[in-house]
Design an enzyme around this catalytic site. Structure first.
Site, mmCIF file in Angstrom:
data_model
loop_
_atom_site.group_PDB
_atom_site.id
_atom_site.type_symbol
_atom_site.label_atom_id
_atom_site.label_comp_id
_atom_site.label_asym_id
_atom_site.label_seq_id
_atom_site.Cartn_x
_atom_site.Cartn_y
_atom_site.Cartn_z
ATOM 1 N N GLN A 1 34.727 40.373 37.802
ATOM 2 C CA GLN A 1 34.525 41.265 36.654
ATOM 3 C C GLN A 1 33.070 41.210 36.183
ATOM 4 O O GLN A 1 32.525 40.129 35.958
ATOM 5 C CB GLN A 1 35.489 40.863 35.515
ATOM 6 C CG GLN A 1 35.399 41.740 34.292
ATOM 7 C CD GLN A 1 35.868 43.175 34.554
ATOM 8 O OE1 GLN A 1 36.832 43.411 35.284
ATOM 9 N NE2 GLN A 1 35.184 44.133 33.967
ATOM 10 N N ASP B 1 36.236 46.702 44.709
ATOM 11 C CA ASP B 1 35.392 47.468 43.785
ATOM 12 C C ASP B 1 34.426 48.362 44.567
ATOM 13 O O ASP B 1 33.737 49.189 43.964
ATOM 14 C CB ASP B 1 34.575 46.511 42.891
ATOM 15 C CG ASP B 1 35.051 46.535 41.441
ATOM 16 O OD1 ASP B 1 35.848 47.428 41.097
ATOM 17 O OD2 ASP B 1 34.609 45.661 40.669
ATOM 18 N N LYS C 1 43.987 45.354 34.295
ATOM 19 C CA LYS C 1 44.018 45.445 35.759
ATOM 20 C C LYS C 1 45.192 44.651 36.331
ATOM 21 O O LYS C 1 45.909 45.112 37.214
ATOM 22 C CB LYS C 1 42.700 44.917 36.346
ATOM 23 C CG LYS C 1 41.533 45.878 36.122
ATOM 24 C CD LYS C 1 40.188 45.262 36.482
ATOM 25 C CE LYS C 1 39.066 46.242 36.121
ATOM 26 N NZ LYS C 1 37.720 45.764 36.408
#
Ligand SMILES: NC(=O)c1ccc[n+]([C@@H]2O[C@H](COP(=O)([O-])OP(=O)(O)OC[C@H]3O[C@@H](n4cnc5c(N)ncnc54)[C@H](OP(=O)(O)O)[C@@H]3O)[C@@H](O)[C@H]2O)c1
Length: 296
Positions: free
Chosen positions: A97, A120, A53
């Protein structure tokens, strides 16, 4: 019929090129898009995802930083870290995460991310906005699937889409996006899950089948009608003695048999995965631009 392959890697590259140009425009107007990633512990998959990422971000000019915390970090300390990142104007996107260690309440952590930095798209506020048809940052995999369909000429509007899987990460937000009264939406959506009596009965009537179950070969050729478009979100490791690692990745779709019948299909790997990665950066750019635009 042999299906056209929808190449997620190529479409993602196209998206990243567009984002790179947008990042340059933002930088020219003194906005430096920034993405903060919090990584708890050293789970090898998570470490590798986060590395990917931040590397992607750097490639298109997004500044990113990974904040690494020990697997023993307390929930309060993690929440305090998220609060700091929420308040720090350098970061337009904040991502924690997943998965988190068992002693931490994932929902509490996700909910603590400021909705305008929730790249997200998993906070209750953004999920609620999505389902209310309001501007929202939306979950990366569903957004990637929607972009893939649109960019390959398969606008879901007016089509019957059958989604297999109803998770908060994929199935549910995907249903919300594709039924939304907005470009990229306007589909008639059916969602199947483990309590669905006969999944094939639904998938056989679909113009577009989307598999997101995490079950290898769950979608067989007899479950798909001639000419359907098939999107395979699943990523499953199956044993393979011919590989050095002793395993290989497959999706949820019996690829060869279904490809012989479908009009178009996504491969695994090289399908939805690269789009998911690109959409995190897309959301970061959207957040840096001041938030998602209203939808009708
Ligand atoms: N390519 C990418 O970027 C990407 C991103 C995210 C996830 N994935 C992959 O996509 C898959 C799904 O991920 P997820 O996070 O949504 O998984 P998940 O949380 O385990 O959810 C799976 C969903 O599929 C349903 N399901 C499982 N087996 C089924 C069956 N035999 N028949 C009907 N429904 C079934 C479950 O139903 P119930 O709700 O009834 O239990 C659940 O709703 C996984 O393989 C994951 O690795 C890929």
């Amino acid at each position: 019929m042999t299906a056209r392959i929808i190449d997620g890697t190529a479409i993602a590259r196209q998206v990243l090129d567009e984002l790179r140009a947008e990042v340059e425009r933002l930088r020219a107007s003194d906005v430096e898009p920034g993405l903060a990633v919090v990584l708890v512990g050293d789970n090898p998959s998570s470490v590798s995802y986060v590395r990917g990422k931040t590397r992607d971000a750097a490639e298109i000019g997004i500044r990113s930083e990974t904040i690494r915390l020990s697997a023993e970090v307390t929930q309060d300390a993690l929440l305090a870290m998220v609060a700091d990142l929420n308040a720090d104007p350098r970061w337009h996107g904040v991502l924690v995460q997943l998965p988190l260690p068992a002693h931490i309440d994932e929902t509490a952590v996700i909910t603590s991310i400021a909705p305008e930095k929730d790249v997200d798209g998993l906070t209750p506020v953004n999920v609620g906005r999505l389902f209310r048809g309001e501007p929202a940052l939306t979950s990366c995999t569903p957004t990637g699937v929607q972009q893939m369909l649109m960019r390959s000429g398969y606008d879901p509007a007016g089509k019957h889409v059958v989604i297999c899987g109803r998770s908060n990460l994929v199935g549910k937000p995907l249903a919300g996006l594709l039924m939304r009264k907005a470009p990229g939406g306007n589909a008639t959506v059916t969602v199947c899950h483990t309590a669905t009596h006969d999944i094939g009965e639904h998938t056989r009537r679909a113009d577009i089948v989307i598999a997101a179950m995490g079950r290898p070969n769950a979608i067989t050729a007899e479950m798909v009608r001639e000419g359907a478009v098939v999107i395979d979100v699943g990523v499953n490791a199956v044993p393979d003695a011919t590989k050095k690692s002793g395993r290989r990745l497959v999706g949820d779709v019996d690829f060869d048999a279904v490809a012989a019948k479908a009009e178009a299909i996504t491969p695994v790997p090289g399908g939805v995965g690269p789009m998911t990665r690109a959409m995190l950066l897309y959301n970061t750019v959207v957040a840096a631009r001041g938030g998602p635009a209203p939808v009708v």
